[in-house]
Design a protein around this motif. Structure first.
Motif, PDB file in Angstrom:
ATOM      1  N   TYR A  49       0.838  -1.207   0.000  1.00 40.71           N
ATOM      2  CA  TYR A  49       0.000   0.000   0.000  1.00 40.71           C
ATOM      3  C   TYR A  49       0.875   1.262   0.000  1.00 40.71           C
ATOM      4  CZ  TYR A  49      -4.762  -1.809   0.761  1.00 40.71           C
ATOM      5  OH  TYR A  49      -5.997  -2.395   0.625  1.00 40.71           O
ATOM      6  N   ASP A 273      -9.333   2.152  -0.607  1.00 41.41           N
ATOM      7  CA  ASP A 273      -7.936   1.801  -0.889  1.00 41.41           C
ATOM      8  C   ASP A 273      -7.388   2.634  -2.037  1.00 41.41           C
ATOM      9  OD1 ASP A 273      -9.562   0.541  -2.758  1.00 41.41           O
ATOM     10  OD2 ASP A 273      -8.650  -1.439  -2.533  1.00 41.41           O
ATOM     11  N   ASP A 274      -8.242   2.925  -3.029  1.00 45.13           N
ATOM     12  CA  ASP A 274      -7.849   3.739  -4.181  1.00 45.13           C
ATOM     13  C   ASP A 274      -9.112   4.403  -4.704  1.00 45.13           C
ATOM     14  OD1 ASP A 274      -7.551   4.052  -7.274  1.00 45.13           O
ATOM     15  OD2 ASP A 274      -5.493   3.846  -6.563  1.00 45.13           O
ATOM     16  N   VAL A 275      -9.107   5.719  -4.783  1.00 46.97           N
ATOM     17  CA  VAL A 275     -10.325   6.456  -5.098  1.00 46.97           C
ATOM     18  C   VAL A 275     -10.864   6.089  -6.475  1.00 46.97           C
ATOM     19  CG1 VAL A 275     -11.298   8.748  -5.490  1.00 46.97           C
ATOM     20  CG2 VAL A 275      -9.721   8.370  -3.575  1.00 46.97           C
ATOM     21  N   CYS A 278     -12.279   2.518  -6.657  1.00 51.78           N
ATOM     22  CA  CYS A 278     -13.437   2.204  -5.834  1.00 51.78           C
ATOM     23  C   CYS A 278     -14.714   2.853  -6.358  1.00 51.78           C
ATOM     24  CB  CYS A 278     -13.183   2.644  -4.393  1.00 51.78           C
ATOM     25  SG  CYS A 278     -14.305   1.889  -3.209  1.00 51.78           S
ATOM     26  N   THR A 301      -7.707   7.808   1.694  1.00 49.71           N
ATOM     27  CA  THR A 301      -7.336   6.413   1.485  1.00 49.71           C
ATOM     28  C   THR A 301      -6.694   5.842   2.747  1.00 49.71           C
ATOM     29  OG1 THR A 301      -5.114   6.901   0.672  1.00 49.71           O
ATOM     30  CG2 THR A 301      -6.904   6.892  -0.964  1.00 49.71           C
TER      31      THR A 301
END
Length: 360
Positions: A49, A273-275, A278, A301
């Motif tokens: 991440y 987690d990731d714009v 998602c 995030t």
């Protein structure tokens, strides 16, 4: 130091390379490489991440293959590349066929292809349903840790949806030191809820403070009685619609992504987690964006939280909605590959690449 956070190796100079090889790694080998290493895998996922947050990765949009004659089924391609010392590219190819469950088969199946960083040649194919479940569970355990650091640590967990992912999330929470006073279980399938209840009782018998296990007749009853809620269903549209269920401000691991109505997200602090990943494919955050026309309901995030750029509030529910990143599959898959190599059990496919002479 976690190996994913170590300095990346220097680019190799031009020199002859050995003939590429290709290996197949079975699900049993994957299981042996990962079993009992929950803390190590969570650290691995955290490092991945952080690499992704630092821009040392390529994670393009996933591709959904859908079928007019099988509308509930899909196969998803997740291409990715991760840098750092891992230096590997690849693709996860994962199918979701919900009708399998009625036949006694798991809903999902998957393979992971790893490609060499320098030549692009694929060098391994791994059974990946275990890898996919592992990285999902490790991500959930990591989020539960970081998102609870500004609030009392949850002691009452509830699982909505009781399949493979729920089992792996429980394993990773237990394997990283979590204990619970109560464990709630709810599933639209009574058989699934009973089976998960039995599983929890069996593994709980091997651990102290494993928590009293209760099967709840309704999702509302479970949510209201839990301060950590895990959604791990196969829902394709929101079925939880009342924000009033969440007025006690629980931490929510919204792993299945489509359980919660926009109204609930709009009354909560939302971490993803990731714009870009998602907010697509009619996930609950995507529906909230469509409803409002903006993304202001997103707080940031998980990497923002880990880096200290954002602190989750305590005066509202906190919801983690992870789309699932291909870079996590690569990080875990490369770890498995390296472990199998170290064990001396790597199964190479002789002459997989046939014509390697450029001019014949």
């Amino acid at each position: 130091m976690n190996p994913l956070l170590s300095p990346a190796p220097q680019p190799a100079t031009s020199h002859p390379v050995p003939a590429p090889s290709f290996a197949v790694i079975s699900g049993e080998q994957v299981r042996r490489a990962l079993e009992g290493r929950e803390k190590q895998i969570v650290e691995l996922v955290e490092a991945a991440y952080r690499l992704h947050g630092a821009g040392d990765s390529v994670n393009p949009p996933s591709y959904f293959l859908r079928f007019p004659d099988r509308p509930t089924a899909r196969i998803i391609a997740l291409p990715a590349s991760i840098g750092g010392p891992v230096q590997v590219d690849g693709l996860k190819w994962i199918s979701s066929f919900p009708a399998n469950v009625a036949s006694g088969l798991p809903r999902a199946s998957a393979v992971l292809i790893l490609n060499d960083h320098d030549t692009g040649y694929p060098f391994a194919c791994l059974e990946s349903s275990i890898i996919s479940a592992t990285r999902t569970a490790a991500s959930a355990a990591l989020a539960a840790d970081w998102l609870s650091r500004t609030r009392p640590r949850p002691t009452r967990i509830g699982f909505v949806g009781t399949g493979l992912i729920a089992r792996y999330i429980h394993t990773f929470l237990a394997g990283t030191g979590w204990t619970f006073d109560t464990i709630g279980v709810h599933d639209v399938s009574a058989d699934s809820a009973t089976g998960f209840h039995g599983y929890l009782r069996r593994v709980g018998g091997r651990h102290e403070h494993s928590g009293q296990v209760t099967v709840h007749d309704s999702a509302e009853e479970l949510v209201r009685s839990s301060d950590l809620v895990v959604f791990a269903t196969i829902a394709d549209r929101p079925h939880i619609t009342d924000p009033g269920w969440f007025t006690h401000h629980p931490l929510v691991l919204h792993v299945s992504l489509r359980d919660l109505a926009p109204e609930i997200l709009l009354a909560s602090a939302n971490i993803v987690d990731d714009v870009e990943h998602c907010l697509k494919a009619d996930t609950s955050p995507h529906l909230a964006e469509q409803r409002t026309g903006h993304r202001d309901f997103l707080y940031g995030t998980l990497d923002d939280v880990m880096a200290g750029r954002m602190t989750p509030p305590t005066d509202r529910p906190v919801i983690f909605s992870p789309f699932g990143l291909g870079v996590l599959d690569l990080a875990v898959g490369k770890y498995v590959y390296d472990e199998v190599v170290r064990s001396g059990q790597l199964h190479l496919i002789d002459d997989f690449f046939h014509d390697l002479r450029r001019y014949g």
